[in-house]
Design a protein around this motif. Sequence first.
Motif, PDB file in Angstrom:
ATOM      1  N   ASP A  76      41.679  52.550  37.243  1.00 49.19           N
ATOM      2  CA  ASP A  76      43.023  51.984  37.416  1.00 49.19           C
ATOM      3  C   ASP A  76      43.925  52.915  38.218  1.00 49.19           C
ATOM      4  N   ARG A  81      39.824  53.758  41.931  1.00 53.83           N
ATOM      5  CA  ARG A  81      39.641  52.443  42.544  1.00 53.83           C
ATOM      6  C   ARG A  81      38.898  52.576  43.877  1.00 53.83           C
ATOM      7  N   ILE A 127      49.567  45.352  32.829  1.00 53.30           N
ATOM      8  CA  ILE A 127      49.088  44.588  33.991  1.00 53.30           C
ATOM      9  C   ILE A 127      48.169  45.451  34.845  1.00 53.30           C
ATOM     10  N   LYS A 128      48.499  46.722  34.960  1.00 48.97           N
ATOM     11  CA  LYS A 128      47.653  47.661  35.717  1.00 48.97           C
ATOM     12  C   LYS A 128      46.258  47.747  35.093  1.00 48.97           C
ATOM     13  N   GLN A 131      44.442  44.480  35.654  1.00 44.27           N
ATOM     14  CA  GLN A 131      44.006  44.351  37.047  1.00 44.27           C
ATOM     15  C   GLN A 131      42.725  45.132  37.285  1.00 44.27           C
ATOM     16  N   ALA A 134      39.975  42.997  35.992  1.00 50.12           N
ATOM     17  CA  ALA A 134      39.745  41.876  36.902  1.00 50.12           C
ATOM     18  C   ALA A 134      39.034  42.349  38.164  1.00 50.12           C
ATOM     19  N   ASP A 135      39.392  43.541  38.660  1.00 51.03           N
ATOM     20  CA  ASP A 135      38.731  44.086  39.847  1.00 51.03           C
ATOM     21  C   ASP A 135      37.251  44.338  39.568  1.00 51.03           C
ATOM     22  N   ASP A 138      35.545  41.091  39.704  1.00 50.64           N
ATOM     23  CA  ASP A 138      35.421  40.653  41.097  1.00 50.64           C
ATOM     24  C   ASP A 138      34.293  41.407  41.798  1.00 50.64           C
ATOM     25  N   ARG A 144      36.081  33.488  38.715  1.00 52.27           N
ATOM     26  CA  ARG A 144      37.462  33.615  38.222  1.00 52.27           C
ATOM     27  C   ARG A 144      37.744  32.468  37.261  1.00 52.27           C
ATOM     28  N   LEU A 170      50.946  36.383  35.895  1.00 50.88           N
ATOM     29  CA  LEU A 170      49.842  37.299  36.187  1.00 50.88           C
ATOM     30  C   LEU A 170      49.151  36.924  37.504  1.00 50.88           C
ATOM     31  N   PRO A 171      48.603  37.902  38.202  1.00 52.89           N
ATOM     32  CA  PRO A 171      47.791  37.597  39.396  1.00 52.89           C
ATOM     33  C   PRO A 171      46.608  36.706  39.018  1.00 52.89           C
ATOM     34  N   ILE A 174      43.427  37.852  37.123  1.00 51.08           N
ATOM     35  CA  ILE A 174      43.586  38.088  35.684  1.00 51.08           C
ATOM     36  C   ILE A 174      43.796  36.764  34.964  1.00 51.08           C
TER      37      ILE A 174
END
Length: 296
Positions: A76, A81, A127-128, A131, A134-135, A138, A144, A170-171, A174
Amino acid sequence: MTQAQLGLVCITASTEVRYRALTRKRLLAHDEQAQRKLLEDLYRDNIQTLDSALRYCEATGIRLYRMPSSIFPFADEPIGREVLEGFAATLGRSGRRAIERGTRLVMHPEQFVVLNSDSEGVVANSIKILQMHADIMDLLDQPRTPWALLEIHGGKADRADALVERIARLPDGIRCRIGLENDEYAYSAEEIHDICMRAGVPMVFDAHHHVVHEDLDSYEHPSVEAMLRKARETWNVPGHQLVHISNGRSSFNDRQHADLIVTMPSSYRMAPWIEIEAKLKEEAIRGLDGWEARFG
């Protein structure tokens, strides 16, 4: 009725599946170049362990695997990353193999995720963290959708409206994967169901959290089956519904998890996917062979 698929959580009780860790103190004791090398070596080893875990699941007939939240420490952060993205091709192969072999991958971010905190700093950090998860999904080429579920709890009590609002913002990576689980204290199964219906996300029903929250003395209490059925309403694909099971360590209502599962709700026969939250991991799963005929 299709037989429920039982899920392994993170590691095995044996040493067969073990991941490496790294403390912030150790990482920061080095310059940036050395930090990158530490992370590259750790991530490479943990990807190999993930592959071993997937092979283990395949060999033992386990079709659900919860990856550790800490599988890639510091991913994160910008340096983590960037290092992790260097393994994109390898991770993609691992994730696609899981899909091809019918192994479902999910994650359960740590307790520091509190989307409805009244502290903007805590929300931003939550959220970080999400994310990062979620990354990872991905990079593993996972869909998704809640098939690749990111499971979290409701967070701060009495802030349902804030939770619904923040989920909506949220993006996509996520929001399209996130699901909410009832807990022992802050949010009952009924409350989480209501939030899930409002937010348009699936509910992960945990029968043990439910009996602790409601002070029930049996998994056969009518509310267990009722909540299982209500939770299924929140899943766009009912066959992807995921639930949790654990037993109390010292007593039925003990919130601490026991080594094995000796009591299972009979209504769980209709649950398609069940994460086994027991201390002895794969031994608990083996002990549930043919459970449908033994419980209830």
